[in-house]
Motif scaffolding. Structure first.
Motif, short mmCIF file in Angstrom:
data_model
loop_
_atom_site.label_atom_id
_atom_site.label_comp_id
_atom_site.label_asym_id
_atom_site.label_seq_id
_atom_site.Cartn_x
_atom_site.Cartn_y
_atom_site.Cartn_z
N SER A 347 31.39 63.17 40.82
CA SER A 347 31.85 64.48 41.27
C SER A 347 31.16 64.92 42.55
O SER A 347 31.66 65.77 43.28
CB SER A 347 31.63 65.52 40.18
N HIS A 348 29.94 64.35 42.84
CA HIS A 348 29.23 64.76 44.04
C HIS A 348 29.95 64.31 45.30
O HIS A 348 29.73 64.87 46.37
CB HIS A 348 27.80 64.18 44.01
N ARG A 351 31.83 67.08 47.25
CA ARG A 351 31.20 68.25 47.86
C ARG A 351 31.76 68.55 49.25
O ARG A 351 31.99 69.70 49.61
CB ARG A 351 29.69 68.03 47.94
N GLY A 352 31.96 67.46 50.01
CA GLY A 352 32.54 67.67 51.34
C GLY A 352 33.92 68.28 51.28
O GLY A 352 34.26 69.18 52.06
N ALA A 354 35.01 70.13 48.82
CA ALA A 354 34.85 71.51 48.36
C ALA A 354 34.54 72.43 49.54
O ALA A 354 35.07 73.55 49.63
CB ALA A 354 33.76 71.59 47.31
N GLU A 355 33.70 71.97 50.45
CA GLU A 355 33.37 72.78 51.63
C GLU A 355 34.59 72.93 52.53
O GLU A 355 34.84 74.01 53.08
CB GLU A 355 32.23 72.11 52.39
N ARG A 365 37.03 73.11 41.74
CA ARG A 365 36.22 73.15 40.52
C ARG A 365 36.38 71.84 39.77
O ARG A 365 37.45 71.22 39.80
CB ARG A 365 36.66 74.31 39.61
#
Length: 383
Positions: A347-348, A351-352, A354-355, A365
């Protein structure tokens, strides 16, 4: 989306509001006449039951009318609304049938409203059968309550047929408008597809020659390396120059070519997952989206599909896209995360994304429940 398309969509939304208001005025006005029966009912229990039936009928009818002029509504939800309306219509027989028995044909007027709704729900032949059944029920209720069978036939059959004709014409005109708009969109998609094919041919023609020359030059340099190092070096330098030129040409060709077709992305991801043994189900009822929203969803979809293939042992994957008012939500779920209670390391990698989604005003989410990993992304969509 072009200015012309925006203007067309705006006119279509106005036409939808007019069609909905017309249908509500035409069909909903029939509820006023059953309401007269409530004013003539002396029994408080019958009055309460009849009022309950009329209110439930009005709510179910409003939902069906809204669905009739909402082409992007999912078929499953549309079927549920139709089924609920049918249940409510049947329930009005014992609830509203005895109201003002013998003094006012309360249910006959409800029957007229039902007959008027048939063009919105059914095709012509089933609609005729249902209308005949409604008239028969109206006659039976009249006999049960001591009313006039002839009046029941005239009201439920005659008045209902007039309402059905008016409503049928309105829905027909609305369907024509929707079909015309869909035809414009299909024409635009066809033009885009033809442009992509032209682009693909251009790239093939552009790279075909350059890559052929590069391959031949590289082969020549390899052969000369042991007998003529100087010439081999010159040929290698020429290969480097040709590669740089080809790269420059490709960059020029693709400059500005950034359109994203979310439908094609869904089809490609589905095909890849299924070819890898992952059962993939797609429920996408969002309709056509603006390019910005489609690009955000496509980027997340590609990353999610990559995670399913690389970081899990999924047997199935579900992709759903739902549009509500000014936002669209995409969920991607799979069963390949084992027994972990929290999202694992894969899931990490989101992150990009998500940003990126947050910068566009949306949100991303992830959650893991009972061995099912779910990714949900919401992006804004202008009305």
């Amino acid at each position: 989306m072009t200015v012309g398309a925006t203007d067309t969509d705006r006119r279509l939304r106005r036409a939808r509001r007019v069609a909905l208001a017309s249908l509500v005025a035409s069909v909903g006005s029939a509820l006023l006449l059953p309401g007269i029966g409530l004013t003539r009912e002396p029994d408080p229990l019958r009055l309460a039951l009849g009022a309950t039936g009329l209110v439930a009928f009005a709510v179910a009818q409003a939902a069906v009318l809204h669905a009739a002029v909402t082409p992007w509504l999912g078929q499953r939800r549309r079927h549920r609304l139709h089924a609920a309306f049918a249940v409510v219509a049947v329930a009005t027989v014992p609830l509203a049938g005895p109201v003002a028995a013998g003094a006012w044909p309360t249910w006959a007027w409800l029957g007229a409203s039902l007959v008027g709704m048939t063009p919105l729900l059914l095709r012509p032949r089933p609609a005729l059968a249902v209308a005949a059944a409604v008239v028969a029920v109206a006659v039976a209720v009249a006999g049960w309550t001591g009313g006039s069978a002839a009046a029941a036939v005239v009201i439920a059959g005659g008045v209902g047929a007039g309402a059905a004709a008016v409503n049928g014409v309105q829905v027909w005109f609305w369907d024509l408008l929707v079909a015309a708009r869909q035809g414009q969109q299909a024409h635009a998609r066809l033009a885009a597809a033809e442009e992509r094919l032209r682009f693909a041919r251009d790239v093939h023609d552009l790279l075909g020659h350059d890559l052929t020359v590069i391959a031949l030059k590289a082969e020549l340099a390899a052969r000369l390396a042991s007998v003529d190092a100087g010439r081999a070096g010159r040929e290698a330098a020429e290969v480097q120059r040709l590669a740089g030129t080809a790269l420059h040409r490709v960059r020029e060709a693709v400059h500005g070519y950034r359109a994203v077709d979310l439908g094609e992305q869904l089809a490609a991801v589905t095909e890849v997952l299924r070819s890898c043994g992952v059962r993939c189900d797609v429920d996408a009822a969002a309709g056509e989206l603006p390019a910005e929203a489609a690009a955000e969803l496509a980027a997340v979809l590609r990353e999610a599909a990559t995670n399913v293939l690389r970081h899990s042992r999924a047997n199935w994957c579900r992709i759903g896209i739902v549009r509500e008012d000014d936002a669209v939500t995409m969920t991607v779920s799979n069963d390949g995360v084992g027994d972990a209670r929290e999202p694992d390391g894969h899931s990490h990698g989101l992150r990009g994304l998500a940003e990126r989604v947050a910068a566009a005003g949306g949100g991303l989410r992830v959650r893991c429940e009972s061995g099912v990993f779910t990714l949900a992304v919401t992006v804004p969509v202008p009305r």
